[in-house]
Design an enzyme around this catalytic site. Structure first.
Site, PDB file in Angstrom:
ATOM      1  N   ASP A  61       1.322  -1.343   0.076  1.00  0.00           N
ATOM      2  CA  ASP A  61      -0.276   0.098  -0.134  1.00  0.00           C
ATOM      3  C   ASP A  61       0.819   0.913  -0.099  1.00  0.00           C
ATOM      4  O   ASP A  61       2.421   1.477   0.699  1.00  0.00           O
ATOM      5  CB  ASP A  61      -1.019   0.153   1.340  1.00  0.00           C
ATOM      6  CG  ASP A  61      -1.624  -1.037   1.316  1.00  0.00           C
ATOM      7  OD1 ASP A  61      -2.218  -1.558   0.240  1.00  0.00           O
ATOM      8  OD2 ASP A  61      -2.999  -0.920   2.286  1.00  0.00           O
ATOM      9  N   ASP A  67      -1.143  11.332   4.311  1.00  0.00           N
ATOM     10  CA  ASP A  67      -1.046   9.738   5.304  1.00  0.00           C
ATOM     11  C   ASP A  67       0.076  10.319   6.605  1.00  0.00           C
ATOM     12  O   ASP A  67      -0.280  10.466   7.291  1.00  0.00           O
ATOM     13  CB  ASP A  67      -0.390   8.802   4.970  1.00  0.00           C
ATOM     14  CG  ASP A  67      -1.791   8.106   4.259  1.00  0.00           C
ATOM     15  OD1 ASP A  67      -2.935   8.612   4.450  1.00  0.00           O
ATOM     16  OD2 ASP A  67      -1.814   8.004   2.806  1.00  0.00           O
ATOM     17  N   GLU A  89      -1.940   2.628  10.981  1.00  0.00           N
ATOM     18  CA  GLU A  89      -1.678   1.733   9.878  1.00  0.00           C
ATOM     19  C   GLU A  89      -0.479   2.816   9.501  1.00  0.00           C
ATOM     20  O   GLU A  89      -0.095   1.703   8.514  1.00  0.00           O
ATOM     21  CB  GLU A  89      -2.939   2.700   9.086  1.00  0.00           C
ATOM     22  CG  GLU A  89      -2.335   1.926   7.654  1.00  0.00           C
ATOM     23  CD  GLU A  89      -3.687   2.530   6.977  1.00  0.00           C
ATOM     24  OE1 GLU A  89      -4.478   2.006   5.629  1.00  0.00           O
ATOM     25  OE2 GLU A  89      -4.961   3.550   7.169  1.00  0.00           O
ATOM     26  N   GLU A  90       0.615   3.633   9.945  1.00  0.00           N
ATOM     27  CA  GLU A  90       0.864   4.670   9.575  1.00  0.00           C
ATOM     28  C   GLU A  90       2.549   3.776   9.786  1.00  0.00           C
ATOM     29  O   GLU A  90       3.761   4.199   9.201  1.00  0.00           O
ATOM     30  CB  GLU A  90       1.537   5.652   9.007  1.00  0.00           C
ATOM     31  CG  GLU A  90      -0.390   6.370   8.193  1.00  0.00           C
ATOM     32  CD  GLU A  90      -0.280   5.981   6.734  1.00  0.00           C
ATOM     33  OE1 GLU A  90       1.348   5.517   6.015  1.00  0.00           O
ATOM     34  OE2 GLU A  90      -0.967   5.453   6.453  1.00  0.00           O
ATOM     35  N   ASP A 108      -5.995   4.798  12.555  1.00  0.00           N
ATOM     36  CA  ASP A 108      -6.720   5.106  10.967  1.00  0.00           C
ATOM     37  C   ASP A 108      -6.166   6.661  10.932  1.00  0.00           C
ATOM     38  O   ASP A 108      -6.791   6.992  10.358  1.00  0.00           O
ATOM     39  CB  ASP A 108      -6.942   4.636   9.933  1.00  0.00           C
ATOM     40  CG  ASP A 108      -6.410   4.591   8.210  1.00  0.00           C
ATOM     41  OD1 ASP A 108      -6.329   5.178   7.809  1.00  0.00           O
ATOM     42  OD2 ASP A 108      -7.728   3.973   7.848  1.00  0.00           O
ATOM     43  N   LEU A 110      -5.271   8.693   8.195  1.00  0.00           N
ATOM     44  CA  LEU A 110      -6.063   9.486   7.298  1.00  0.00           C
ATOM     45  C   LEU A 110      -6.756   8.428   5.719  1.00  0.00           C
ATOM     46  O   LEU A 110      -6.165   7.701   5.428  1.00  0.00           O
ATOM     47  CB  LEU A 110      -5.663  10.307   6.377  1.00  0.00           C
ATOM     48  CG  LEU A 110      -5.841  11.561   5.397  1.00  0.00           C
ATOM     49  CD1 LEU A 110      -6.880  12.531   6.191  1.00  0.00           C
ATOM     50  CD2 LEU A 110      -5.118  11.815   4.286  1.00  0.00           C
ATOM     51  N   ASP A 111      -7.831   7.919   6.495  1.00  0.00           N
ATOM     52  CA  ASP A 111      -9.024   6.778   5.683  1.00  0.00           C
ATOM     53  C   ASP A 111      -9.330   7.383   4.565  1.00  0.00           C
ATOM     54  O   ASP A 111      -9.678   8.675   4.259  1.00  0.00           O
ATOM     55  CB  ASP A 111     -10.265   6.123   6.625  1.00  0.00           C
ATOM     56  CG  ASP A 111     -10.818   5.479   5.451  1.00  0.00           C
ATOM     57  OD1 ASP A 111     -10.550   4.267   5.691  1.00  0.00           O
ATOM     58  OD2 ASP A 111     -11.593   5.696   5.524  1.00  0.00           O
ATOM     59  N   GLU A 269      -9.890  -0.051  11.958  1.00  0.00           N
ATOM     60  CA  GLU A 269     -10.323   0.449  10.815  1.00  0.00           C
ATOM     61  C   GLU A 269     -11.959  -0.835  11.030  1.00  0.00           C
ATOM     62  O   GLU A 269     -13.240  -0.344  11.622  1.00  0.00           O
ATOM     63  CB  GLU A 269     -10.014   0.159   9.228  1.00  0.00           C
ATOM     64  CG  GLU A 269      -8.893   0.569   9.089  1.00  0.00           C
ATOM     65  CD  GLU A 269      -8.637   0.350   7.827  1.00  0.00           C
ATOM     66  OE1 GLU A 269      -8.797   1.694   6.771  1.00  0.00           O
ATOM     67  OE2 GLU A 269      -8.323  -0.512   7.447  1.00  0.00           O
TER      68      GLU A 269
END
Length: 341
Positions: A61, A67, A89-90, A108, A110-111, A269
């Protein structure tokens, strides 16, 4: 009309309880970071190349510039709260913030980041858990103390639950304050609207093909009514729409490489959105079990996700569990149909 601010709402809820006060601090910090992120999103190209790809995660990804910026802003904001552990997530591994903290937060930052440069709604999703050691982020979703997401679109909004219903706060731009706009939201149990990326139809497993096929047959098919299809490619935007007017969202696992177990992450998420939906009389499943019952095995674990109006989520689960719902009755998705995988 005088509206309750987020701060007042949380202060009354927390009272003198130390754990709740810590949750209040974490939510307030996340809200402050979210308001700052919303200003960057609103500036668009004037804030720089926010959609520029700056790298890739181990699973392939891409990581966009915004992000990384949002991730840093969230971590800096939470440094002021009693958060022992932060999973993002990052970042490949969880980050220790305050060893004496009482909470673990998964986020997360920045979804929907594929939409950064297209002026489509994006957001920040978070889950707050009790800290019980280095593996605190691997608790079931049912252990969540609070969850929510911030929405950056025509309005900046916070959708929040602390286990006492789901509430929506909207940013008053004149004062910079989040104000309570909708209290104890209830997702309509019935719907005629579903959201799925239909371009992947040839890869779907039979239960999803038949569910969507039955919806597409409309009033003439087994459902006996016409359905509308929606797909924004931003889960927070889909979730907000469903909270307001009902619907069902589907991101199943499929036959593509890397998609067998779905693509969305369980901990930061699926779990927070599932908590919000169940607190609003909706539901969330992976097709075989409620999302909130799944025991995570890793920080970035993926999971198939279906959420929204309760009766429709339960129907999707039946398509997975009951052979009677897998009959070849939908010509478009049938064994010899045009969209046969």
């Amino acid at each position: 009309m005088t509206r309750t601010s987020l701060q007042d709402h949380l202060s009354r809820w927390a009272g003198a309880d130390p754990l709740r006060q810590g949750i209040e601090s974490a939510i307030t910090s996340l809200a402050e970071a979210g308001i700052a992120i919303s200003e960057l999103v609103a500036a668009g190209a004037l804030a720089g190349e926010l959609a520029a790809v700056r790298g890739h995660h181990q699973d392939g990804d891409s990581q966009k510039e915004l992000d990384a910026i949002a991730d840093r802003m969230v971590a800096e904001a939470l440094a002021n709260a009693p958060v022992a552990l932060l999973g993002s997530e990052e970042a490949e591994e969880a980050l220790v913030l305050d060893p004496a903290g009482t909470l673990a937060v998964a986020v997360d930052p920045l979804d929907g980041s594929s939409n950064i440069d297209t002026n489509v709604t994006v957001g920040t999703i978070f889950s707050i858990l009790p800290y019980n050691g280095p593996h605190a982020l691997l608790q079931k979703g049912s252990a969540q103390l609070a969850a929510g997401f911030l929405l950056y679109g025509p309005q900046t909004a916070l959708v929040l639950t602390v286990g006492e219903g789901t509430h929506i706060f909207v940013l008053d731009r004149d004062t910079g304050t989040l104000l309570l706009a909708k209290e104890r939201v209830v997702v309509p149990a019935e719907t005629a609207e579903y959201a799925i990326n239909g371009s992947n139809a040839r890869h779907w497993e039979a239960p999803i093909r038949h569910y969507v096929g039955d919806c597409l047959e409309g009033a003439e098919g087994p459902r006996g009514k016409d359905f509308n299809t929606r797909w924004i490619a931003s889960m927070v935007a889909e979730a907000f729409r469903i909270l307001i007017r009902g619907g069902v969202y589907l991101y199943p696992g499929d036959a593509r490489k890397g998609y067998t177990h779905g693509r969305l992450r369980l901990i930061y998420e699926a779990n927070p959105v599932a908590f919000l939906m169940t607190q609003a009389d909706g539901a969330a499943t992976d097709g075989t079990q409620p999302i909130l019952d799944i025991v995570p095995s890793s920080l970035h674990q993926r999971v198939p996700l279906v959420f929204g109006s309760k009766s429709e989520v339960e129907r999707v689960a039946r398509y997975h569990q009951d052979p009677l719902h897998r009959s070849e009755r939908s010509p478009l998705f049938g064994r010899r149909g045009l969209l046969r995988a």
